[in-house]
Write a protein that holds these residues in place. Structure first.
Motif, short mmCIF file in Angstrom:
data_model
loop_
_atom_site.label_atom_id
_atom_site.label_comp_id
_atom_site.label_asym_id
_atom_site.label_seq_id
_atom_site.Cartn_x
_atom_site.Cartn_y
_atom_site.Cartn_z
N ALA A 285 0.76 -1.17 -0.09
CA ALA A 285 -0.09 -0.03 0.05
C ALA A 285 0.90 1.32 0.14
O ALA A 285 0.54 2.22 -0.85
N GLN A 286 1.86 1.25 0.79
CA GLN A 286 2.64 2.56 0.92
C GLN A 286 3.51 2.86 0.03
O GLN A 286 3.73 3.91 -0.60
N GLU A 287 4.29 1.72 -0.61
CA GLU A 287 5.36 1.95 -1.53
C GLU A 287 5.06 1.86 -2.97
O GLU A 287 5.70 2.34 -3.73
N TRP A 288 4.01 0.96 -3.10
CA TRP A 288 3.55 0.75 -4.49
C TRP A 288 2.17 1.67 -4.89
O TRP A 288 2.20 2.38 -5.71
N LEU A 289 1.11 1.31 -4.22
CA LEU A 289 -0.27 1.81 -4.54
C LEU A 289 -0.09 3.37 -4.56
O LEU A 289 -0.92 4.14 -5.27
N ALA A 290 0.37 3.92 -3.44
CA ALA A 290 0.28 5.29 -3.03
C ALA A 290 1.07 6.35 -4.09
O ALA A 290 1.00 7.28 -4.25
N GLN A 291 2.10 5.29 -4.75
CA GLN A 291 2.70 6.09 -5.80
C GLN A 291 2.13 6.19 -7.05
O GLN A 291 2.71 6.83 -8.19
N LEU A 292 1.11 5.46 -7.31
CA LEU A 292 0.35 5.24 -8.63
C LEU A 292 -0.33 6.69 -8.89
O LEU A 292 -1.08 7.36 -8.31
N PRO A 293 -0.04 7.32 -10.22
CA PRO A 293 -0.74 8.42 -10.61
C PRO A 293 -1.93 8.25 -10.93
O PRO A 293 -2.55 9.14 -12.04
N LEU A 311 -3.58 3.77 5.73
CA LEU A 311 -2.73 4.85 5.10
C LEU A 311 -3.68 6.07 4.65
O LEU A 311 -3.25 7.16 4.93
N ALA A 312 -4.87 5.88 4.25
CA ALA A 312 -5.98 6.96 4.02
C ALA A 312 -6.18 7.72 5.20
O ALA A 312 -6.25 8.94 5.17
N THR A 313 -6.40 6.79 6.48
CA THR A 313 -6.60 7.69 7.65
C THR A 313 -5.48 8.60 8.07
O THR A 313 -5.69 9.67 8.35
N ARG A 314 -4.20 8.04 7.76
CA ARG A 314 -3.08 8.93 8.21
C ARG A 314 -2.92 10.19 7.14
O ARG A 314 -2.62 11.14 7.69
N PHE A 315 -3.09 9.86 6.08
CA PHE A 315 -3.00 10.99 5.05
C PHE A 315 -4.28 11.98 5.39
O PHE A 315 -4.01 13.42 5.33
N THR A 316 -5.34 11.63 5.70
CA THR A 316 -6.40 12.52 6.02
C THR A 316 -6.18 13.16 7.09
O THR A 316 -6.55 14.44 7.22
N ALA A 317 -5.59 12.68 8.07
CA ALA A 317 -5.22 13.25 9.52
C ALA A 317 -4.23 14.56 9.25
O ALA A 317 -4.19 15.51 9.85
N ALA A 318 -3.53 14.37 8.17
CA ALA A 318 -2.21 15.18 7.80
C ALA A 318 -2.67 16.54 7.39
O ALA A 318 -2.14 17.33 7.41
N VAL A 319 -4.00 16.61 6.64
CA VAL A 319 -4.66 17.68 6.15
C VAL A 319 -6.05 18.08 6.83
O VAL A 319 -6.33 19.18 6.40
N THR A 320 -6.04 17.55 8.01
CA THR A 320 -7.13 18.29 8.71
C THR A 320 -6.71 19.36 9.59
O THR A 320 -5.64 19.18 10.39
N ASP A 321 -7.52 20.24 9.60
CA ASP A 321 -7.44 21.45 10.47
C ASP A 321 -7.40 21.15 11.94
O ASP A 321 -6.79 22.16 12.91
N GLU A 322 -8.11 20.50 12.44
CA GLU A 322 -8.39 20.26 13.83
C GLU A 322 -6.99 19.71 14.40
O GLU A 322 -6.58 19.14 14.07
N PRO A 323 -7.06 20.35 15.83
CA PRO A 323 -5.76 20.02 16.64
C PRO A 323 -5.68 18.52 16.95
O PRO A 323 -6.98 17.89 17.09
#
Length: 323
Positions: A285-293, A311-323
């Motif tokens: 998921a992290q090294e192959w699928l996440a790099q697909l354009p 992985l999707a949860t982690r990425f979503t949390a990275a752009v969430t404005d809530e502290p």
């Protein structure tokens, strides 16, 4: 070739030609390369023999001159691009060879080659080795040279071998295999073979091979075998966790982004589907699928879907404005 060259210069040129033509060179080919008669070419071969350099000859339509092995030769005849290219290739594949003081087998051999080079070329090769920095590849593996050579030799003579193997988990077993080919891929060395116990294609990491014993049984190589292509396709099969990824785009658009170990890409309706397996869903998921354009949907298996959700949860949390 200029006529003013001395006999010594032409003899050294003869040596250079013989070194570059391992399959042998006929007297007329040698004469044409030197710009002399066949009689003169044979005379330069005789000069090399008088100097103790073993030049063997064979008669017949496939005969000619070739160098023997094991003799003491004068400085290795490399051009500047050849010598520098050799050093660069070694440092690229074996970063530890950059340090002349390190206890590294390849580095020791590289030092001997550099010391045997003529002064002008050797000085540049030594400078390249000294001042170039090489970062180690954490994914690379360094198999035992003797075991690797034994597998290559068995493959060359089409001899079945017994291989003692230790898996990543520490399990050990002995396998009777036909060693089809040794393949180097991204810093790792693999044995592509046919396992007689499983009656199936297998790929073994050579750095995990503990011992090799050649048998008296011979084998036939599959017709038209492309070792690299077969290895890469096989790396995406037979693992514990199945994978199934669907694309709405046609195969022609998806295929350039797919690595062979990810699985087999097949047409499906107006799009295509990637079917394979993995031993590590998180890595997939992290090294192959996440790099697909490209947009995709993960339909299976459960372990890969779970890894993508994390992985999707982690990425979503990275752009969430809530502290």
């Amino acid at each position: 070739m200029p006529t003013e060259l001395s006999p010594t210069a032409r003899a050294l040129r003869t040596l250079e030609i013989l070194q570059s033509r391992t399959a042998g060179v006929t007297a007329d080919e040698l004469a044409a390369s030197l710009g002399v008669t066949e009689r003169a070419a044979r005379r330069y071969v005789a000069i090399l023999r008088e100097a103790g350099i073993p030049v063997h000859s064979a008669r017949g339509p496939y005969g000619g001159y070739r160098l023997g092995r094991g003799a003491r030769l004068p400085p290795v005849v490399f051009t500047e691009p050849e010598a520098l290219g050799l050093v660069m290739a070694v440092l690229d594949g074996q970063p530890a060879a950059a340090d002349p003081d390190a206890d590294d087998l390849v580095g020791t051999a590289l030092g001997k080659v550099i010391r045997a080079l003529p002064e002008s070329v050797g000085r540049q090769a030594a400078a390249l080795r000294e001042h170039a920095s090489a970062a180690p590849d954490r994914h690379a593996s360094r198999p035992d040279p003797a075991l690797t050579s034994a597998l290559v030799a068995a493959s060359a003579v089409r001899r079945r071998v017994l291989v003692n193997y230790r898996s990543e988990s520490g399990n050990e077993w002995e396998a009777e295999v036909d060693p089809w080919a040794v393949v180097v891929r991204y810093g790792r060395w693999y044995l592509l073979c046919h396992s007689h116990h499983a009656d199936a294609l297998r790929t073994y990491r050579i750095d995990r091979v503990r011992a090799v014993r050649e048998t008296a049984h011979r084998f036939e190589m599959p017709d038209g075998l492309d070792p690299v292509a077969v290895l890469e396709e096989n790396l995406g099969q037979g693992w514990a966790f199945p994978t199934r990824v669907v694309f709405d785009a046609p195969m022609s658009e998806v295929l350039p982004s797919i690595r062979p170990p990810m699985g087999r890409l097949e047409p499906s309706g107006e799009g295509c589907v990637l079917v394979g397996s993995t031993r590590n869903p998180t890595m997939y998921a992290q090294e192959w699928l996440a790099q697909l354009p490209l947009a995709f949907r993960v339909e299976g298996g459960q372990e890969l879907r779970a890894a993508v959700e994390v992985l999707a949860t982690r990425f979503t949390a990275a752009v969430t404005d809530e502290p």
